[in-house]
Scaffold this motif. Structure first.
Motif, mmCIF file in Angstrom:
data_model
loop_
_atom_site.group_PDB
_atom_site.id
_atom_site.type_symbol
_atom_site.label_atom_id
_atom_site.label_comp_id
_atom_site.label_asym_id
_atom_site.label_seq_id
_atom_site.Cartn_x
_atom_site.Cartn_y
_atom_site.Cartn_z
ATOM 1 N N ASN A 191 0.826 -1.216 0.000
ATOM 2 C CA ASN A 191 0.000 0.000 0.000
ATOM 3 C C ASN A 191 0.857 1.261 0.000
ATOM 4 O O ASN A 191 0.674 2.168 0.806
ATOM 5 N N LYS A 228 0.164 6.386 6.667
ATOM 6 C CA LYS A 228 0.894 5.713 7.740
ATOM 7 C C LYS A 228 2.268 6.322 7.959
ATOM 8 O O LYS A 228 2.650 6.631 9.072
ATOM 9 N N ASN A 256 -2.518 2.740 5.411
ATOM 10 C CA ASN A 256 -2.950 1.606 6.225
ATOM 11 C C ASN A 256 -3.762 0.588 5.435
ATOM 12 O O ASN A 256 -3.831 -0.580 5.827
ATOM 13 N N SER A 257 -4.365 1.019 4.351
ATOM 14 C CA SER A 257 -5.219 0.110 3.593
ATOM 15 C C SER A 257 -5.112 0.416 2.109
ATOM 16 O O SER A 257 -4.626 1.480 1.694
ATOM 17 N N ARG A 258 -5.597 -0.519 1.335
ATOM 18 C CA ARG A 258 -5.634 -0.345 -0.115
ATOM 19 C C ARG A 258 -6.644 0.716 -0.514
ATOM 20 O O ARG A 258 -6.435 1.460 -1.491
ATOM 21 N N ASP A 259 -7.733 0.824 0.233
ATOM 22 C CA ASP A 259 -8.747 1.824 -0.076
ATOM 23 C C ASP A 259 -8.195 3.238 0.052
ATOM 24 O O ASP A 259 -8.505 4.120 -0.764
#
Length: 364
Positions: A151, A181, A195-198
């Motif tokens: 990510n 992050k 923190n996420s792919r989204d």
């Protein structure tokens, strides 16, 4: 060492002061004087029993030397006994701490040195050979490092890199809602991990992102990413269009005008409100336009406005102002450097002149 109760009193008693057989001391006024026994300020080393004995004797009569000495000896014995008990308890607690591996003494915690992890390299040869390469990295080693960059976006700026504190402050404020992050700089490039792919996808979808009016070029990290700037053929730039006729403040009018400059992306809030209500700021229209490096930037353009009877047109000149002008090379037709710093320019070698003494002089 602290003085005991016996040391705080005189060793000899003046017998002339004793007036009766009960041992009470009579003053000049004929009233018994209070006992001369005083309790020291520091009573931490005197036991409660010794203080009770001393207070009882002082309230009734003047104590004798023997009773005072006995009280002092008792206090000393109590202090010695208490110190021995503390020493034994501390030794037992230290034994318990040393016997329990999960507990450490204060000295061990302070004196313990942190263990430093080091990466040791050694002579190694790859079992796989690739044509045109001196060495081939194993897939497992690449995947282990790539897992740390999940990510992650790679970004860079057109032209000179902006300062790291400036970029860090901007992305932390703007991308916190997307789950940023961490960020790090690697040469001319920046790495942004989420923190996420989204969160990563939302940053790409809500772009382009401009910091100090300079566009930040973003792409997704992959194990085969080479940190090298691409040949940028287009870049988003905020453009101010001065002297735009009021009748041109509409979706159709500004779309036609901005398309002559480049690829229109969006209007700012004030210009959008002007198109909706026709009342507001009309000194200039501001739009984000993707300009091309293949053509020179326009400084002005002429707009034809139809007359009311549809039998002709009036002409209006619109002046164009670019809030940031990307460095453009006429030879390479890209945005990154100017003509004077083009790497395709032939290098001029300095001329060498030999003087009479054999020294060479260089002249550019």
């Amino acid at each position: 060492m602290e003085k005991n109760v016996a040391d705080s009193l005189p060793r000899k008693i003046n017998p002339s002061l004793v007036k009766n057989v009960d041992g009470k001391i009579i003053g000049k006024d004929g009233k018994p004087l209070k006992s001369a026994l005083r309790v020291p300020k520091s009573t931490s080393n005197v036991s409660n029993e010794s203080l009770a004995v001393a207070n009882k004797s002082s309230s009734s009569e003047y104590p004798s030397l023997s009773s005072i000495k006995e009280a002092g000896k008792g206090a000393a014995n109590d202090v010695l006994k208490e110190s021995r008990e503390k020493e034994v308890s501390s030794q037992e607690s230290s034994k318990q701490v040393s016997s329990d591996p999960n507990k450490m003494s204060f000295a061990n915690i302070v004196l313990e040195q942190p263990v430093k992890k080091m990466v040791c390299i050694k002579e190694m040869k790859s079992n796989e050979s690739v044509v045109g390469a001196a060495v081939a990295l194993p897939f497992e080693a690449v995947e282990a490092v790539n897992a740390r960059f999940v990510n992650t976006l790679v970004g860079y700026f057109i032209g000179d890199r902006l300062a790291y504190p400036l970029v860090e402050s901007y992305v932390k404020n703007s991308w916190a809602k997307y789950g940023l992050k961490r960020i790090q700089m690697h040469g001319e490039f920046f790495l942004f991990q989420f923190n996420s792919r989204d969160g990563l996808n939302n940053v790409l979808e809500n772009g382009p992102w401009l910091i100090r009016r300079v566009p930040l070029i973003l792409s997704e990290w992959s194990p085969n990413t080479i940190l090298k700037k691409d040949e940028i053929k287009a870049a988003p730039v905020w453009v101010k269009m001065h002297h735009v006729p009021i009748v041109a403040y509409s979706e159709v009018g500004l779309s036609l005008i901005t398309s002559q400059i480049g690829k229109p992306l969006m209007l700012d809030t004030y210009t959008s409100n002007m198109c909706l209500h026709s009342w507001g700021r009309s000194s200039y229209a501001r739009a984000l336009i993707e300009i091309s490096a293949l053509t020179e930037l326009k400084e002005s353009l002429v707009v034809a406005i139809p007359l009311a009877n549809k039998e002709g047109h009036s002409l209006a000149t619109i002046d164009i102002e670019y809030e940031w002008t990307p460095p453009r090379c006429d030879t390479c037709k890209i945005f990154d450097h100017v003509n004077e710093k083009c790497p395709k320019l032939p290098k001029v070698m300095p001329k060498q002149v030999v003087d009479e003494e054999g020294f060479k002089e260089c002249h550019e």
